[in-house]
Design a protein around this motif. Structure first.
Motif, PDB file in Angstrom:
ATOM      1  N   ALA A  42       0.596  -1.148   0.131  1.00 60.27           N
ATOM      2  CA  ALA A  42       0.143   0.044   0.280  1.00 60.27           C
ATOM      3  C   ALA A  42       0.818   1.074   0.316  1.00 60.27           C
ATOM      4  O   ALA A  42       0.662   2.279  -0.288  1.00 60.27           O
ATOM      5  N   ASN A  43       2.352   1.401   0.987  1.00 58.57           N
ATOM      6  CA  ASN A  43       2.636   2.417   0.605  1.00 58.57           C
ATOM      7  C   ASN A  43       3.819   2.693  -0.516  1.00 58.57           C
ATOM      8  O   ASN A  43       4.279   3.931  -0.551  1.00 58.57           O
ATOM      9  N   CYS A  44       4.215   1.393  -1.250  1.00 57.41           N
ATOM     10  CA  CYS A  44       4.657   1.446  -2.528  1.00 57.41           C
ATOM     11  C   CYS A  44       4.680   2.190  -3.490  1.00 57.41           C
ATOM     12  O   CYS A  44       3.049   2.368  -3.695  1.00 57.41           O
ATOM     13  N   GLN A  45       5.120   3.561  -4.113  1.00 52.85           N
ATOM     14  CA  GLN A  45       4.748   4.215  -5.032  1.00 52.85           C
ATOM     15  C   GLN A  45       4.924   3.669  -6.440  1.00 52.85           C
ATOM     16  O   GLN A  45       5.757   2.805  -6.961  1.00 52.85           O
ATOM     17  N   THR A  46       4.113   3.791  -6.800  1.00 45.74           N
ATOM     18  CA  THR A  46       3.770   2.446  -8.701  1.00 45.74           C
ATOM     19  C   THR A  46       4.235   3.496  -9.098  1.00 45.74           C
ATOM     20  O   THR A  46       4.486   4.342  -9.768  1.00 45.74           O
ATOM     21  N   VAL A  47       5.723   2.253  -9.902  1.00 46.11           N
ATOM     22  CA  VAL A  47       6.027   2.634 -11.084  1.00 46.11           C
ATOM     23  C   VAL A  47       5.354   2.395 -12.033  1.00 46.11           C
ATOM     24  O   VAL A  47       4.749   1.152 -12.532  1.00 46.11           O
ATOM     25  N   THR A  48       5.135   3.097 -12.662  1.00 47.47           N
ATOM     26  CA  THR A  48       4.729   3.221 -14.470  1.00 47.47           C
ATOM     27  C   THR A  48       5.564   4.301 -15.406  1.00 47.47           C
ATOM     28  O   THR A  48       5.914   4.892 -15.566  1.00 47.47           O
ATOM     29  N   THR A  49       6.586   3.234 -16.305  1.00 50.11           N
ATOM     30  CA  THR A  49       8.273   3.277 -16.663  1.00 50.11           C
ATOM     31  C   THR A  49       8.081   2.155 -17.315  1.00 50.11           C
ATOM     32  O   THR A  49       8.433   0.527 -17.384  1.00 50.11           O
ATOM     33  N   ASP A  50       9.371   2.998 -18.755  1.00 49.81           N
ATOM     34  CA  ASP A  50       9.820   1.553 -19.957  1.00 49.81           C
ATOM     35  C   ASP A  50      11.267   2.468 -18.868  1.00 49.81           C
ATOM     36  O   ASP A  50      11.678   3.159 -19.518  1.00 49.81           O
ATOM     37  N   SER A  51      12.406   1.919 -18.248  1.00 50.41           N
ATOM     38  CA  SER A  51      13.032   2.525 -17.701  1.00 50.41           C
ATOM     39  C   SER A  51      14.202   1.109 -17.309  1.00 50.41           C
ATOM     40  O   SER A  51      14.096   0.013 -16.555  1.00 50.41           O
ATOM     41  N   THR A  52      15.535   1.015 -17.567  1.00 45.94           N
ATOM     42  CA  THR A  52      16.906  -0.034 -17.361  1.00 45.94           C
ATOM     43  C   THR A  52      17.667   0.081 -15.991  1.00 45.94           C
ATOM     44  O   THR A  52      18.399  -0.255 -15.337  1.00 45.94           O
ATOM     45  N   LEU A  53      17.109   1.896 -15.154  1.00 42.15           N
ATOM     46  CA  LEU A  53      17.072   2.092 -14.281  1.00 42.15           C
ATOM     47  C   LEU A  53      15.779   2.855 -13.802  1.00 42.15           C
ATOM     48  O   LEU A  53      15.813   4.298 -13.805  1.00 42.15           O
ATOM     49  N   ALA A  54      15.164   2.469 -12.637  1.00 37.99           N
ATOM     50  CA  ALA A  54      14.874   2.965 -11.906  1.00 37.99           C
ATOM     51  C   ALA A  54      14.135   2.739 -10.826  1.00 37.99           C
ATOM     52  O   ALA A  54      13.847   1.868  -9.708  1.00 37.99           O
ATOM     53  N   PRO A  55      13.983   4.225  -9.801  1.00 38.41           N
ATOM     54  CA  PRO A  55      13.755   3.977  -8.046  1.00 38.41           C
ATOM     55  C   PRO A  55      12.821   3.141  -7.686  1.00 38.41           C
ATOM     56  O   PRO A  55      11.459   3.306  -8.578  1.00 38.41           O
ATOM     57  N   ILE A  56      12.296   1.993  -7.052  1.00 38.04           N
ATOM     58  CA  ILE A  56      11.219   1.800  -5.865  1.00 38.04           C
ATOM     59  C   ILE A  56      11.314   2.374  -4.346  1.00 38.04           C
ATOM     60  O   ILE A  56      12.607   2.317  -3.715  1.00 38.04           O
ATOM     61  N   THR A  57      10.282   3.591  -4.329  1.00 38.64           N
ATOM     62  CA  THR A  57       9.970   4.185  -3.106  1.00 38.64           C
ATOM     63  C   THR A  57       8.650   4.002  -2.827  1.00 38.64           C
ATOM     64  O   THR A  57       8.038   3.550  -3.318  1.00 38.64           O
ATOM     65  N   TRP A  58       9.142   3.929  -1.155  1.00 40.39           N
ATOM     66  CA  TRP A  58       7.616   4.267  -0.388  1.00 40.39           C
ATOM     67  C   TRP A  58       7.568   5.214   0.685  1.00 40.39           C
ATOM     68  O   TRP A  58       8.171   5.655   1.423  1.00 40.39           O
ATOM     69  N   LYS A  59       5.811   5.511   0.478  1.00 42.95           N
ATOM     70  CA  LYS A  59       5.823   6.579   1.442  1.00 42.95           C
ATOM     71  C   LYS A  59       6.545   6.244   3.376  1.00 42.95           C
ATOM     72  O   LYS A  59       5.873   4.693   3.703  1.00 42.95           O
ATOM     73  N   GLY A  60       6.683   6.967   3.855  1.00 39.11           N
ATOM     74  CA  GLY A  60       7.066   7.140   5.055  1.00 39.11           C
ATOM     75  C   GLY A  60       8.611   6.040   5.159  1.00 39.11           C
ATOM     76  O   GLY A  60       8.841   6.102   6.556  1.00 39.11           O
ATOM     77  N   ALA A  61       9.433   5.955   4.274  1.00 38.54           N
ATOM     78  CA  ALA A  61      10.503   5.781   4.361  1.00 38.54           C
ATOM     79  C   ALA A  61      11.454   6.327   3.522  1.00 38.54           C
ATOM     80  O   ALA A  61      11.192   6.668   2.283  1.00 38.54           O
ATOM     81  N   THR A  62      12.464   6.796   3.485  1.00 37.17           N
ATOM     82  CA  THR A  62      13.763   7.785   2.797  1.00 37.17           C
ATOM     83  C   THR A  62      14.956   6.710   2.080  1.00 37.17           C
ATOM     84  O   THR A  62      15.131   6.494   1.486  1.00 37.17           O
ATOM     85  N   ASP A  63      15.216   5.475   2.782  1.00 41.49           N
ATOM     86  CA  ASP A  63      15.868   4.058   2.494  1.00 41.49           C
ATOM     87  C   ASP A  63      15.057   3.272   2.857  1.00 41.49           C
ATOM     88  O   ASP A  63      14.745   2.632   3.848  1.00 41.49           O
ATOM     89  N   LEU A  64      16.347   2.121   2.700  1.00 42.74           N
ATOM     90  CA  LEU A  64      16.005   0.843   3.162  1.00 42.74           C
ATOM     91  C   LEU A  64      17.390   0.502   4.207  1.00 42.74           C
ATOM     92  O   LEU A  64      16.940  -0.176   4.642  1.00 42.74           O
ATOM     93  N   SER A  65      17.850   1.157   4.751  1.00 42.47           N
ATOM     94  CA  SER A  65      18.865   0.983   5.714  1.00 42.47           C
ATOM     95  C   SER A  65      18.241   0.605   6.817  1.00 42.47           C
ATOM     96  O   SER A  65      19.572  -0.051   7.565  1.00 42.47           O
ATOM     97  N   ALA A  66      17.387   0.393   7.591  1.00 37.43           N
ATOM     98  CA  ALA A  66      16.652   0.133   8.471  1.00 37.43           C
ATOM     99  C   ALA A  66      16.691  -1.168   8.324  1.00 37.43           C
ATOM    100  O   ALA A  66      16.845  -2.149   9.378  1.00 37.43           O
TER     101      ALA A  66
END
Length: 539
Positions: free
Chosen positions: A460-484
């Protein structure tokens, strides 16, 4: 104690070959105590079994490189459909052909790699090609700014004055491999060369033009032998051509931590390695019972695995001017020895057009491929011996293009499909994907060991990716990165609709750098690894 003694004895039998008992690889694969393996026979009738696919690690480290879906190594469960993809020939192929008199030695025009090498050199930001000049003649050298338009610089110290041939004597040669070693500490050994001339000859060079005297030579080899560097284990690997009754052409394996060290004395000191098997293609015109054989096996490190280029020989030359029929198929290895070859279609193929540059005998270039922004550039030789010598097309160099990471994709249609990875561990902070879903969508969630979504990395928190890209970031609401999640065993679950997923990886920064290996390199890269991410992409 007895086990240790037996391991030590095995190492002494192969004194020149590294033998690290119980070595654990970068991806979590544990090698057996005795390495490399010593099969007692070639797997001619059945494809070889890949041990790490039968028993994968409990937790897979994904810190090195983009993670490709060419096999099930990373996959615990999926409803997506795997598709293997093939390249397209560049419209300007052949991009290099015989033009000068010295490239038509003995009236046989030839200007193409016979392995040799095509590399991007970050020292002077130039693409460089080494190739066979004239059939069985000299070493040619060419440069390019873009991999398509090539210049043949003229040297004063070539075999003939004012040619683009290297001054390596005696001049005649067969197959060769040239490797640009960006991990070498000694500038004089930056370029490494092995070629066949009545046996194998080994030399090094600072500039790829002026080479040392022969460092080591051996007659214990067939004529189409090659080598490559496996940076995951820091060893030089020798792909030694030989032949066996009932097998035909096949490959033995040798390795050493030092290039041009005395790695073997006799062929039988090496390990039986690879041959063609019953799944390799038989042409209709091949005589019944005459099976293909393995003409050559080159390899290169690509992202998180070794990419193998298998040259399958399926028909001898005929008397109508058609050269022998060889085509190139691909294999993938995560331990550097065992190969997974799921798609036996020709990746670089001959043409059935009698006028085509690749009417016969297609062979790959050393280094494997260039990483050119969003694309991979594969170079190969092709032959057409019925052509008249003056048109320069007897042997020439073609170029094939493939999407970056584009060997295989996992696909979804209108109905959303999922892919759940095996437990993985990483030290990076940013998740990236290579995806083609401009009219679909991709979302990702992160699961714990019990299969429960970890907050805030939920679907539910994941930002939807709609693109054609060989390098596309995945992000989530409420988190800046995966460091946790650093260092923890987690699973990624991908949810895909109307799209293709080629790869994923966790980068240490927002550039998307994978820190995987990049085959023969490419513009924007500064080493043999992707440390720059987005900076390597071109408009």
């Amino acid at each position: 104690m007895l086990r240790f003694a037996m391991t030590l004895f095995a190492c002494l039998l192969l004194a020149a070959v590294p033998c690290l008992a119980g070595e654990t690889l970068y991806n979590g694969i544990e090698l057996p105590d005795a390495w490399p393996p010593r099969p007692t026979a070639f797997a001619r009738d059945e494809p070889t079994t890949t041990p790490y696919l039968v028993k994968p690690p409990k937790v897979i480290s994904i810190d090195v490189g983009r993670q490709l879906f060419v096999d099930d190594f990373l996959i615990e469960q999926t409803t997506l459909k795997r598709t293997f993809h093939q390249p397209r020939w560049h419209e300007k192929s052949p991009v290099l052909r015989a033009e000068h008199s010295w490239e038509k030695w003995r009236d046989q025009p030839f200007a193409a790699p016979f392995s040799d090498g095509v590399w991007y050199d970050p020292a002077d930001k130039t693409i460089k090609m080494w190739y066979l000049v004239g059939t069985g003649a000299f070493f040619g050298y060419a440069t390019s700014p873009d991999g398509i338009t090539w210049t043949k610089p003229i040297f004063e110290d070539g075999r003939l004055r004012k040619t683009n041939t290297l001054d390596i004597r005696p001049e005649s040669r067969d197959s060769s491999t040239l490797w640009l070693d960006l991990e070498e500490k000694d500038p004089a050994r930056r370029f490494k060369l092995m070629y066949y001339r009545s046996g194998l000859q080994f030399r090094t060079s600072a500039d790829g033009i002026h080479f040392s005297d022969v460092i080591w030579s051996t007659k214990s080899s067939g004529d189409r032998s090659t080598f490559f560097y496996n940076p995951f284990r820091k060893v030089w690997v020798y792909s030694i051509r030989t032949g066996r009754r009932g097998i035909g052409r096949c490959r033995y394996y040798g390795e050493h931590t030092t290039f041009a060290a005395k790695a073997w004395e006799r062929i039988d000191d090496l390990s039986m390695w690879a041959c063609a098997d019953k799944l390799d293609r038989v042409r209709e015109e091949t005589f019944e019972g005459d099976l293909p054989d393995l003409y050559n096996l080159d390899a290169t490190p690509y992202e998180s695995l070794m990419l193998g280029l298998f040259v399958i020989h399926s028909k001898v030359a005929d008397d109508k001017g058609r050269p022998k029929i060889n085509h190139v198929t691909l294999g993938y290895s995560r331990d550097g020895f065992h190969w997974h070859r799921p798609d036996r279609r020709a990746f670089l193929n001959v043409s059935e057009d009698r006028e085509a540059w690749n009417y016969g005998n297609v062979q790959p270039a050393g280094g494997g491929c260039l990483v050119m922004g969003d694309k991979l550039y594969f170079y190969c030789s092709g032959r057409n011996s019925h052509k008249v010598p003056d048109d320069g097309s007897g042997g020439s160099t073609g170029l094939a293009l493939l999407r970056r990471d584009g060997f295989a994709s996992l696909d979804a249609g209108d109905e959303t499909g999922t892919l759940t990875t095996r437990p993985v561990r990483f030290t990076g902070t940013q998740l990236f994907v290579n995806v083609n879903a401009p009219r679909g969508e991709l979302r990702v969630e992160v699961l714990d060991e019990a299969g429960k979504a970890i907050e805030p990395f939920t679907l539910a928190n994941c930002q939807t990716v709609t693109t054609d890209s060989t390098l596309a970031p995945i992000t989530w609401k409420g988190a800046t990165d995966l460091s946790a999640l650093k260092g923890k065993a987690v699973r990624f679950r991908f949810h895909l609709t109307r799209g293709k997923l080629y790869a994923f990886w966790v980068s240490p920064d927002k550039s998307g750098a994978s820190h995987g290996y990049i085959a023969a390199g490419g513009p924007g890269f500064t080493s043999n690894r992707d440390t720059v991410g987005k900076a390597s992409l071109r408009d």
